[in-house]
Each structure stands twice: as C-alpha cells, then as structure tokens.
Design a protein around this motif. Structure first.
Motif, short mmCIF file in Angstrom:
data_model
loop_
_atom_site.label_atom_id
_atom_site.label_comp_id
_atom_site.label_asym_id
_atom_site.label_seq_id
_atom_site.Cartn_x
_atom_site.Cartn_y
_atom_site.Cartn_z
N SER A 102 0.58 -0.86 -0.01
CA SER A 102 0.01 -0.34 0.21
C SER A 102 0.86 1.40 0.36
N ALA A 103 0.78 1.62 -0.79
CA ALA A 103 1.27 3.00 -1.03
C ALA A 103 0.60 4.46 -0.98
N GLY A 104 -0.60 4.43 0.02
CA GLY A 104 -1.89 5.82 0.41
C GLY A 104 -1.87 5.32 1.92
N PRO A 105 -2.97 6.05 2.58
CA PRO A 105 -2.14 5.60 4.02
C PRO A 105 -3.55 4.48 4.44
N PRO A 106 -3.41 4.53 5.57
CA PRO A 106 -4.08 2.69 6.17
C PRO A 106 -5.50 2.71 5.91
N GLY A 107 -5.89 2.04 5.54
CA GLY A 107 -7.18 1.31 5.01
C GLY A 107 -7.63 0.60 4.01
N THR A 108 -8.83 -0.13 2.92
CA THR A 108 -8.68 -0.39 2.11
C THR A 108 -9.59 0.29 1.36
N ALA A 109 -9.60 -0.13 -0.04
CA ALA A 109 -10.76 -0.02 -0.67
C ALA A 109 -11.51 -0.59 -1.27
N LYS B 297 -14.47 -0.72 0.47
CA LYS B 297 -15.16 0.29 1.47
C LYS B 297 -15.41 1.28 1.11
N ALA B 298 -14.00 1.29 -0.09
CA ALA B 298 -13.95 2.68 -0.61
C ALA B 298 -15.41 3.42 -1.14
N GLY B 299 -15.83 4.52 -0.58
CA GLY B 299 -17.71 5.17 -1.74
C GLY B 299 -18.91 4.56 -1.42
N PRO C 110 8.57 1.51 -11.03
CA PRO C 110 7.71 1.36 -9.83
C PRO C 110 6.49 2.13 -10.44
N THR C 111 5.32 0.75 -10.32
CA THR C 111 4.25 1.66 -10.42
C THR C 111 3.27 1.59 -9.72
N ALA C 112 2.06 2.58 -9.48
CA ALA C 112 1.08 2.24 -8.50
C ALA C 112 -0.49 2.87 -9.23
N ILE C 113 -1.68 1.74 -8.62
CA ILE C 113 -2.96 1.02 -9.81
C ILE C 113 -3.77 1.35 -8.93
N SER C 114 -4.59 2.19 -9.53
CA SER C 114 -5.65 2.39 -8.47
C SER C 114 -7.10 1.62 -9.03
N CYS C 115 -6.35 0.70 -10.09
CA CYS C 115 -8.06 -0.30 -10.66
C CYS C 115 -7.63 -1.03 -11.20
N ALA C 116 -7.54 -2.52 -11.32
CA ALA C 116 -7.89 -3.10 -12.13
C ALA C 116 -8.97 -3.62 -13.59
N ARG C 117 -8.62 -4.20 -14.50
CA ARG C 117 -9.80 -4.66 -15.48
C ARG C 117 -10.16 -5.80 -16.14
N LEU D 80 -11.27 -2.32 -7.34
CA LEU D 80 -10.72 -1.05 -7.25
C LEU D 80 -9.49 -1.46 -5.97
N PHE D 81 -8.63 -0.12 -5.89
CA PHE D 81 -7.55 -0.21 -5.18
C PHE D 81 -7.29 0.93 -4.85
N THR D 82 -7.73 2.07 -5.22
CA THR D 82 -8.46 3.38 -4.54
C THR D 82 -9.90 3.58 -3.77
N ALA D 83 -9.52 4.94 -2.84
CA ALA D 83 -11.10 5.30 -2.56
C ALA D 83 -10.86 7.29 -3.33
N GLN D 84 -10.01 7.26 -4.19
CA GLN D 84 -10.59 8.66 -5.31
C GLN D 84 -11.82 8.61 -5.03
N PRO D 85 -13.08 8.94 -5.29
CA PRO D 85 -14.46 9.47 -6.00
C PRO D 85 -14.84 9.79 -7.09
N ASP D 86 -13.76 10.51 -7.48
CA ASP D 86 -13.82 10.13 -9.30
C ASP D 86 -13.51 8.48 -9.85
N ILE D 87 -13.06 8.68 -9.90
CA ILE D 87 -12.39 7.04 -10.18
C ILE D 87 -13.53 5.82 -9.55
N VAL D 88 -14.52 5.31 -7.91
CA VAL D 88 -14.78 4.92 -7.64
C VAL D 88 -15.68 4.74 -7.54
N GLU D 89 -17.05 6.50 -8.27
CA GLU D 89 -17.63 6.51 -9.19
C GLU D 89 -18.05 5.95 -10.50
N ARG D 90 -16.98 6.38 -11.25
CA ARG D 90 -16.89 5.56 -12.61
C ARG D 90 -17.04 4.04 -12.44
#
Length: 245
Positions: free
Chosen positions: A24-31, A33-35, A140-147, A215-225
């Motif tokens: 995890s490259a972000g703050p503690p938590g999980t995606a 439950k994001a959004g 090194p590559t960070a991801i927000s989502c896998a499709r 999802l591997f992010t809590a960013q609202p725009d990506i989560v909503e999409r």
C-alpha cells in the motif's frame, strides 16, 4: 529464457523497492469499502511495484483450456497503464504443435482493453502449478484499479478464481464473472483449441464490452466511474463447478 528472466526481474524488483514491504502506497485503509462499494476482498490502497502477477486457479467449467480477453491496469489518475513486458508460465495455444499461427497469445495483455478488436489469450489449463501471467513495468508503478475482460469465445474457458500479487505480495483474490453464454458444465473430452485463431468481436451490436473492475483506491471520481463494474458473485456462483472425477 522467459522463466529465468521473470525470476531475475522479481528479485531485482524486491531489491529496488526495499524488500518485502507492504504494497500500500496510500494511508491505512482498504478500497473494499471506498465510496460504499463492497468488493470480494479488502484491497490495499494504491499498491505499487514493478511486477503484477495474475494467478488463475480455475476456469468456469473447461478442464482443458483457460483464457481471458484482456487485462488493464489504471494509474492513480484513472488512466490506462501500458506494461513493458508480459510473461505467461504456460505460454499460449501458439505453443501447441500445429497452432503456431494462432493469435490468442499473452501479448494481448500489453494492449489493455480489447474493445472490438477480438484480441484474447488462451492457454492449456494447468492446476499445479497454476497458470499465471505477469505484466512488468520498468519503474515502480502504483495502480488505482484493475479491469478484466473474461474469455468471450467459449465462456466455460474463462477464468473463475484469480489472485493478484504485486512483487510477490498478495493484494487481491476473488472470482471473475463468467462471460454471458456459458453453460457452467465441463466438457467430457478435450476439445480442439483451434478455430482459425481468429475470435469474433466481443462487442454486442458494435459496442465494446464493459470490463469487470477491482478497485484499489478511494478517489471519488474513479470509484464512481467504476462502481457499476464491480462484481459480487451470488451464492450459486460460489459453488465450484469442476467434476474432480
């Protein structure tokens, strides 16, 4: 060879990224439950690494072949990433004598979403050790989502149980949705993988088929999409379809 190069790259990857550290490259938590989006597995935020390994543990019904139409990873801005190299431990059906011209190879995973291209990957299915595909980045590559786009030509050959690792650390495990049209029953004999090596368009009515998102992010725009593409299997789908006899 490819196997040796893959092993060397994993070793170098761990050294360059500081060893066996949490992905995890972000703050503690999980995606998970994001959004308000529930997922099959509580994923880390923004896993980062050089090598993303996709382990395919089972198919939806076919005991002989396993396939996918495509995989795409998104960066932290939600844009598609393009890996530099790809490795499949069992190659593809192109490695089968007489199938040398088949186009269903692991190179499809370098190109992202299949769209209406008809691209796909198909390989002999093996349980031990299981089939896997690795996509490799130079940095090194960070991801927000896998499709994922499951195998559309013969849906029973699509991936069912999947695990995702980044630099050998588990970041996801779950079930992929079977492409519509599958019977859910295994074949009684080994079918031929051939049909000219050319696949029909995965789109319906000329439209590209939507992928399935993890999802591997809590960013609202990506989560909503992506929320409409997150898959939760039913109880019936949690039953294993393989006839071990």
């Amino acid at each position: 060879d490819d196997s040796r190069r893959s092993t060397v790259e994993r070793s170098a990857s761990r050294e360059r990224s500081g060893g066996e550290r949490a992905p995890s490259a972000g703050p503690p938590g999980t995606a998970g439950k994001a959004g308000g989006v529930q997922q099959q597995y509580e994923t880390p935020l923004h896993p980062c690494g050089f090598i993303f390994r996709f382990v395919f543990l089972s198919t939806w019904s076919d005991p002989h072949y396993i396939g996918l139409d495509g995989i795409e990873l998104l960066d932290l801005g939600g844009s598609p990433l393009r890996p530099k190299r790809v490795h499949s431990n069992y190659g593809s059906v192109r490695n089968i004598p007489g199938m040398e011209d088949d186009v269903r190879t692991e190179d499809t995973f370098l190109r992202g979403a299949p769209g209406n291209s008809g691209r796909m990957w198909l390989a002999p299915f093996c349980r031990q050790p299981p089939n896997f595909v690795e996509v490799v980045f130079n940095d090194p590559t960070a991801i927000s989502c896998a499709r994922f786009w499951n195998y559309s030509r013969t849906p029973g050959r699509g991936v069912r149980d999947v695990e995702i690792y980044v630099d050998d650390l588990l970041i996801y495990q779950g079930i992929l949705r079977q492409q519509e049209g599958g019977s859910g029953r295994p074949s009684s004999r080994a079918p031929s993988p051939s049909a000219g090596g050319r696949a029909p368009s995965p789109g319906v009515g000329g439209r590209a088929r939507a992928g399935e998102s993890v999802l591997f992010t809590a960013q609202p725009d990506i989560v909503e999409r992506e929320r409409a593409s997150v898959y939760l299997p039913s109880m019936e789908e949690l039953v294993t379809f393989f006839d071990e006899s």
